[in-house]
Write an enzyme that holds these catalytic residues in place. Structure first.
Site, PDB file in Angstrom:
ATOM      1  N   VAL A   1      45.534  25.573  14.033  1.00  0.00           N
ATOM      2  CA  VAL A   1      45.342  26.958  13.613  1.00  0.00           C
ATOM      3  C   VAL A   1      44.974  27.806  14.821  1.00  0.00           C
ATOM      4  O   VAL A   1      44.060  27.455  15.579  1.00  0.00           O
ATOM      5  CB  VAL A   1      44.250  27.074  12.534  1.00  0.00           C
ATOM      6  CG1 VAL A   1      44.111  28.528  12.087  1.00  0.00           C
ATOM      7  CG2 VAL A   1      44.577  26.181  11.343  1.00  0.00           C
TER       8      VAL A   1
ATOM      9  N   PHE B   1      47.695  17.938   9.703  1.00  0.00           N
ATOM     10  CA  PHE B   1      49.091  18.360   9.657  1.00  0.00           C
ATOM     11  C   PHE B   1      49.395  19.586  10.510  1.00  0.00           C
ATOM     12  O   PHE B   1      50.549  20.003  10.590  1.00  0.00           O
ATOM     13  CB  PHE B   1      49.506  18.656   8.211  1.00  0.00           C
ATOM     14  CG  PHE B   1      49.462  17.452   7.314  1.00  0.00           C
ATOM     15  CD1 PHE B   1      50.199  16.322   7.609  1.00  0.00           C
ATOM     16  CD2 PHE B   1      48.669  17.455   6.184  1.00  0.00           C
ATOM     17  CE1 PHE B   1      50.155  15.211   6.785  1.00  0.00           C
ATOM     18  CE2 PHE B   1      48.622  16.349   5.345  1.00  0.00           C
ATOM     19  CZ  PHE B   1      49.368  15.222   5.650  1.00  0.00           C
ATOM     20  N   GLY B   2      48.392  20.169  11.154  1.00  0.00           N
ATOM     21  CA  GLY B   2      48.685  21.358  11.931  1.00  0.00           C
ATOM     22  C   GLY B   2      47.512  21.865  12.738  1.00  0.00           C
ATOM     23  O   GLY B   2      46.385  21.371  12.618  1.00  0.00           O
TER      24      GLY B   2
ATOM     25  N   ASP C   1      40.739  18.291  -1.225  1.00  0.00           N
ATOM     26  CA  ASP C   1      40.129  18.072   0.100  1.00  0.00           C
ATOM     27  C   ASP C   1      39.075  19.143   0.379  1.00  0.00           C
ATOM     28  O   ASP C   1      39.046  19.737   1.445  1.00  0.00           O
ATOM     29  CB  ASP C   1      41.197  18.076   1.190  1.00  0.00           C
ATOM     30  CG  ASP C   1      40.694  17.440   2.493  1.00  0.00           C
ATOM     31  OD1 ASP C   1      39.738  16.642   2.435  1.00  0.00           O
ATOM     32  OD2 ASP C   1      41.250  17.736   3.559  1.00  0.00           O
TER      33      ASP C   1
ATOM     34  N   GLY D   1      41.252  25.580  15.395  1.00  0.00           N
ATOM     35  CA  GLY D   1      40.983  24.246  14.868  1.00  0.00           C
ATOM     36  C   GLY D   1      42.244  23.423  14.774  1.00  0.00           C
ATOM     37  O   GLY D   1      43.362  23.946  14.818  1.00  0.00           O
TER      38      GLY D   1
ATOM     39  N   GLY E   1      43.943  20.167  12.484  1.00  0.00           N
ATOM     40  CA  GLY E   1      43.844  19.306  11.315  1.00  0.00           C
ATOM     41  C   GLY E   1      44.872  18.202  11.362  1.00  0.00           C
ATOM     42  O   GLY E   1      45.555  18.000  12.373  1.00  0.00           O
TER      43      GLY E   1
ATOM     44  N   LYS F   1      48.611  29.029  11.027  1.00  0.00           N
ATOM     45  CA  LYS F   1      48.592  27.576  10.922  1.00  0.00           C
ATOM     46  C   LYS F   1      49.972  27.036  11.291  1.00  0.00           C
ATOM     47  O   LYS F   1      50.935  27.186  10.554  1.00  0.00           O
ATOM     48  CB  LYS F   1      48.221  27.135   9.505  1.00  0.00           C
ATOM     49  CG  LYS F   1      48.145  25.626   9.320  1.00  0.00           C
ATOM     50  CD  LYS F   1      47.710  25.264   7.910  1.00  0.00           C
ATOM     51  CE  LYS F   1      47.617  23.760   7.716  1.00  0.00           C
ATOM     52  NZ  LYS F   1      47.184  23.427   6.322  1.00  0.00           N
TER      53      LYS F   1
END
Length: 220
Positions: free
Chosen positions: A30, A27-28, A157, A23, A25, A46
């Site tokens: 995975v 900020f990063g 979140d 995945g 996101g 991550k």
């Protein structure tokens, strides 16, 4: 457990294999990986996108939050790595236990791209009992964070993509990159530290405001 940049690079096949990408996101990204220290159990790595504004702070916030918590329904962190890559650029990554059944979001909203055929889409549907069990797991994790951890923590979140499911479909809350650690004052009230209190901007997923954000705002 300590890991180096080189070990994580090998574990994820150079962070380039799309089949290992779990995945992406804010900020990063995975990746699924295998560490040589324990090749029997895969991990989730991550990789922080440090060029993204706020990524370094997210890494520090996540480390700060996770080092304070221990609960069966929180995603287990194995280790972290703060180093430089072979080009001399800063490198930061977090290593978590791998959740074989992916995110709750993929179960609630399965797509053909997530599965091999339409028949498998039907298997991903959660019955009422499983949904209830997952809801109880998430509630248990939040109750621990708010009331029983060393310092109260607001996730900020919470959403289906940040709820991971293990072999038994037990839920584990993850992604603490926006988490806020609350602190007790001398009067025994809870408040954010001065740096956090200097900003009241709502952070998290666009179009989604979790109960945690409402709790955070009420602390000012």
């Amino acid at each position: 457990m300590e890991v180096s940049y080189n070990e994580l690079l090998k574990a994820t096949n150079g962070f380039n294999d799309s089949t290992n990408l779990l995945g992406v996101g804010c900020f990063g990204s995975v990746y699924k990986g295998i560490l040589h220290q324990d090749e029997s159990r895969p991990v989730a790595v991550k990789l922080l996108h440090l060029r993204q504004r706020g990524a370094t702070k997210s890494f520090m916030d996540e480390c700060d939050a996770l080092r304070k918590v221990r609960h069966r329904n929180l995603l287990k962190i194995i280790t972290c790595c703060s180093s430089v890559d072979f080009q001399g650029s800063a490198f930061k990554a977090l290593v978590f236990g791998f959740m074989t059944n992916g995110s709750l979001d993929n179960w609630l909203h399965p797509t053909i791209s997530d599965t091999d055929n339409n028949d498998e889409l039907l298997v991903k549907n959660l019955n009422l009992q499983r949904r209830l069990n997952i809801a109880v797991d998430v509630a248990s994790a939040l109750n621990y964070l708010h009331h029983d951890s060393e310092s109260p923590i607001v996730h900020c979140d919470l959403k289906p993509s940040n709820v991971l499911l293990d072999d038994d479909l037990s839920a584990h809350v993850g992604d603490f990159g926006l988490a806020k650690v609350l602190h007790h004052t001398s009067s025994n009230s809870r408040q954010l530290n001065e740096q956090d209190a200097s900003s009241i901007a709502i952070k998290g997923s666009i179009g989604y405001v979790s109960p945690g954000k409402k709790i955070m705002i009420s602390c000012y």
